[in-house]
Motif scaffolding. Structure first.
Motif, mmCIF file in Angstrom:
data_model
loop_
_atom_site.group_PDB
_atom_site.id
_atom_site.type_symbol
_atom_site.label_atom_id
_atom_site.label_comp_id
_atom_site.label_asym_id
_atom_site.label_seq_id
_atom_site.Cartn_x
_atom_site.Cartn_y
_atom_site.Cartn_z
ATOM 1 N N ALA A 60 0.851 -1.170 0.000
ATOM 2 C CA ALA A 60 0.000 0.000 0.000
ATOM 3 C C ALA A 60 0.896 1.232 0.000
ATOM 4 C CB ALA A 60 -0.897 0.005 1.238
ATOM 5 N N ASP A 61 0.389 2.324 -0.566
ATOM 6 C CA ASP A 61 1.203 3.542 -0.608
ATOM 7 C C ASP A 61 1.644 3.968 0.787
ATOM 8 O OD1 ASP A 61 -0.625 5.116 -3.361
ATOM 9 O OD2 ASP A 61 1.010 3.652 -3.340
ATOM 10 N N SER A 62 0.794 3.754 1.779
ATOM 11 C CA SER A 62 1.115 4.169 3.145
ATOM 12 C C SER A 62 2.259 3.364 3.748
ATOM 13 C CB SER A 62 -0.125 4.037 4.029
ATOM 14 O OG SER A 62 -0.589 2.700 4.040
ATOM 15 N N ALA A 63 2.537 2.196 3.171
ATOM 16 C CA ALA A 63 3.569 1.308 3.709
ATOM 17 C C ALA A 63 4.893 1.407 2.956
ATOM 18 C CB ALA A 63 3.088 -0.138 3.669
ATOM 19 N N LYS A 64 4.856 1.938 1.761
ATOM 20 C CA LYS A 64 6.062 1.990 0.933
ATOM 21 C C LYS A 64 7.155 2.807 1.596
ATOM 22 C CE LYS A 64 3.728 1.368 -3.517
ATOM 23 N NZ LYS A 64 3.293 2.022 -4.779
ATOM 24 N N GLY A 65 8.349 2.251 1.631
ATOM 25 C CA GLY A 65 9.491 2.944 2.203
ATOM 26 C C GLY A 65 9.631 2.787 3.709
ATOM 27 N N ARG A 66 8.598 2.282 4.368
ATOM 28 C CA ARG A 66 8.662 2.121 5.831
ATOM 29 C C ARG A 66 8.498 0.667 6.258
ATOM 30 N NH1 ARG A 66 4.769 4.366 9.034
ATOM 31 N NH2 ARG A 66 3.173 4.103 7.428
ATOM 32 N N PHE A 67 7.700 -0.079 5.518
ATOM 33 C CA PHE A 67 7.415 -1.478 5.878
ATOM 34 C C PHE A 67 8.074 -2.408 4.868
ATOM 35 C CE2 PHE A 67 2.999 -0.465 7.916
ATOM 36 C CZ PHE A 67 3.633 0.393 8.814
ATOM 37 N N THR A 68 8.481 -3.569 5.356
ATOM 38 C CA THR A 68 9.052 -4.593 4.482
ATOM 39 C C THR A 68 8.409 -5.932 4.796
ATOM 40 O OG1 THR A 68 11.180 -3.445 4.401
ATOM 41 C CG2 THR A 68 11.145 -5.749 3.715
ATOM 42 N N ILE A 69 7.850 -6.560 3.774
ATOM 43 C CA ILE A 69 7.278 -7.888 3.935
ATOM 44 C C ILE A 69 8.267 -8.915 3.420
ATOM 45 C CG2 ILE A 69 6.067 -7.865 1.692
ATOM 46 C CD1 ILE A 69 3.768 -9.388 3.097
ATOM 47 N N SER A 70 8.358 -10.035 4.129
ATOM 48 C CA SER A 70 9.235 -11.122 3.716
ATOM 49 C C SER A 70 8.615 -12.437 4.169
ATOM 50 C CB SER A 70 10.637 -10.953 4.319
ATOM 51 O OG SER A 70 10.573 -10.968 5.736
ATOM 52 N N ARG A 71 9.185 -13.534 3.684
ATOM 53 C CA ARG A 71 8.630 -14.826 4.066
ATOM 54 C C ARG A 71 9.717 -15.882 4.102
ATOM 55 N NH1 ARG A 71 4.215 -16.497 -0.238
ATOM 56 N NH2 ARG A 71 4.419 -18.578 0.718
ATOM 57 N N ASP A 72 9.450 -16.915 4.901
ATOM 58 C CA ASP A 72 10.313 -18.086 4.970
ATOM 59 C C ASP A 72 9.456 -19.269 4.527
ATOM 60 O OD1 ASP A 72 11.679 -20.414 5.743
ATOM 61 O OD2 ASP A 72 12.653 -19.407 7.409
ATOM 62 N N ASN A 73 9.672 -19.718 3.321
ATOM 63 C CA ASN A 73 8.824 -20.770 2.767
ATOM 64 C C ASN A 73 8.996 -22.107 3.494
ATOM 65 O OD1 ASN A 73 7.608 -19.105 0.877
ATOM 66 N ND2 ASN A 73 9.165 -19.530 -0.679
ATOM 67 N N PHE A 74 10.152 -22.337 4.073
ATOM 68 C CA PHE A 74 10.373 -23.588 4.811
ATOM 69 C C PHE A 74 9.574 -23.613 6.098
ATOM 70 C CE2 PHE A 74 13.326 -25.557 2.080
ATOM 71 C CZ PHE A 74 14.120 -24.563 1.535
ATOM 72 N N LYS A 75 9.374 -22.424 6.663
ATOM 73 C CA LYS A 75 8.636 -22.323 7.928
ATOM 74 C C LYS A 75 7.176 -21.915 7.711
ATOM 75 C CE LYS A 75 12.671 -21.029 10.727
ATOM 76 N NZ LYS A 75 13.249 -19.970 11.611
ATOM 77 N N ASN A 76 6.785 -21.696 6.456
ATOM 78 C CA ASN A 76 5.427 -21.217 6.151
ATOM 79 C C ASN A 76 5.084 -19.984 6.975
ATOM 80 O OD1 ASN A 76 4.911 -23.213 4.225
ATOM 81 N ND2 ASN A 76 4.060 -24.628 5.755
ATOM 82 N N THR A 77 6.029 -19.064 7.031
ATOM 83 C CA THR A 77 5.905 -17.884 7.882
ATOM 84 C C THR A 77 6.111 -16.622 7.057
ATOM 85 O OG1 THR A 77 6.633 -19.095 9.840
ATOM 86 C CG2 THR A 77 6.821 -16.700 9.913
ATOM 87 N N VAL A 78 5.305 -15.616 7.345
ATOM 88 C CA VAL A 78 5.452 -14.309 6.719
ATOM 89 C C VAL A 78 5.733 -13.283 7.802
ATOM 90 C CG1 VAL A 78 2.964 -13.808 6.801
ATOM 91 C CG2 VAL A 78 4.403 -12.671 5.105
ATOM 92 N N TYR A 79 6.542 -12.310 7.464
ATOM 93 C CA TYR A 79 6.953 -11.273 8.405
ATOM 94 C C TYR A 79 6.586 -9.903 7.858
ATOM 95 C CZ TYR A 79 9.921 -15.174 9.823
ATOM 96 O OH TYR A 79 10.385 -16.409 10.198
ATOM 97 N N LEU A 80 6.399 -8.954 8.773
ATOM 98 C CA LEU A 80 6.222 -7.562 8.381
ATOM 99 C C LEU A 80 7.086 -6.717 9.299
ATOM 100 C CD1 LEU A 80 4.674 -5.651 6.445
ATOM 101 C CD2 LEU A 80 3.062 -5.276 8.333
ATOM 102 N N GLN A 81 8.151 -6.194 8.755
ATOM 103 C CA GLN A 81 9.009 -5.274 9.493
ATOM 104 C C GLN A 81 8.462 -3.878 9.299
ATOM 105 O OE1 GLN A 81 11.770 -5.837 11.515
ATOM 106 N NE2 GLN A 81 11.579 -3.667 11.970
ATOM 107 N N MET A 82 8.108 -3.231 10.384
ATOM 108 C CA MET A 82 7.503 -1.901 10.326
ATOM 109 C C MET A 82 8.434 -0.914 11.018
ATOM 110 S SD MET A 82 3.504 -2.796 11.091
ATOM 111 C CE MET A 82 3.806 -3.323 12.777
#
Length: 119
Positions: A60-82
């Motif tokens: 979302a525009d509000s998240a660009k430049g501040r938030f980072t989404i990532s995932r670990d496919n082995f752990k079936n886990t998604v992260y959001l660094q804010m």
């Protein structure tokens, strides 16, 4: 059964950081797209960020430049660094994922985790 369990929410001062995690568990064949949405009081639930199984992201525009989404496919886990959090980021954050089990793909939601940005 499939469960999405979020963690990492809490209270933080403006300008601070939080890292949300969401783990998918259960009899899963494959996890496809995963994402984070948020809902503030009196507002609709909106997309924050989403990531495909191959790692393609959109924000979302509000998240660009501040938030980072990532995932670990082995752990079936998604992260959001804010980072650089603002009071307007205050909301319940929900994890979302498209998950295939028993040859059927369905969309699942987590229970939500509260993020409060307040001095």
């Amino acid at each position: 059964q499939v469960q999405l369990v979020e963690s990492g929410g809490g209270l933080v001062q403006p300008g601070g950081s939080l890292r949300l995690s969401c783990a998918a568990s259960g009899s899963i064949f494959r996890v496809l797209g995963m994402g984070w949405y948020r809902q503030a009081p009196g507002k609709e639930r909106d997309l924050v960020a989403r990531i495909s199984s191959g790692g393609t992201t959109n924000y979302a525009d509000s998240a660009k430049g501040r938030f980072t989404i990532s995932r670990d496919n082995f752990k079936n886990t998604v992260y959001l660094q804010m980072n650089s959090l603002k009071p307007e980021d205050t909301a319940v954050y929900y994890c979302n994922a498209d998950i295939t089990r028993l040859s059927l793909t369905k969309n699942y939601w987590g229970q939500g985790t509260q993020v409060t940005v307040n001095s």
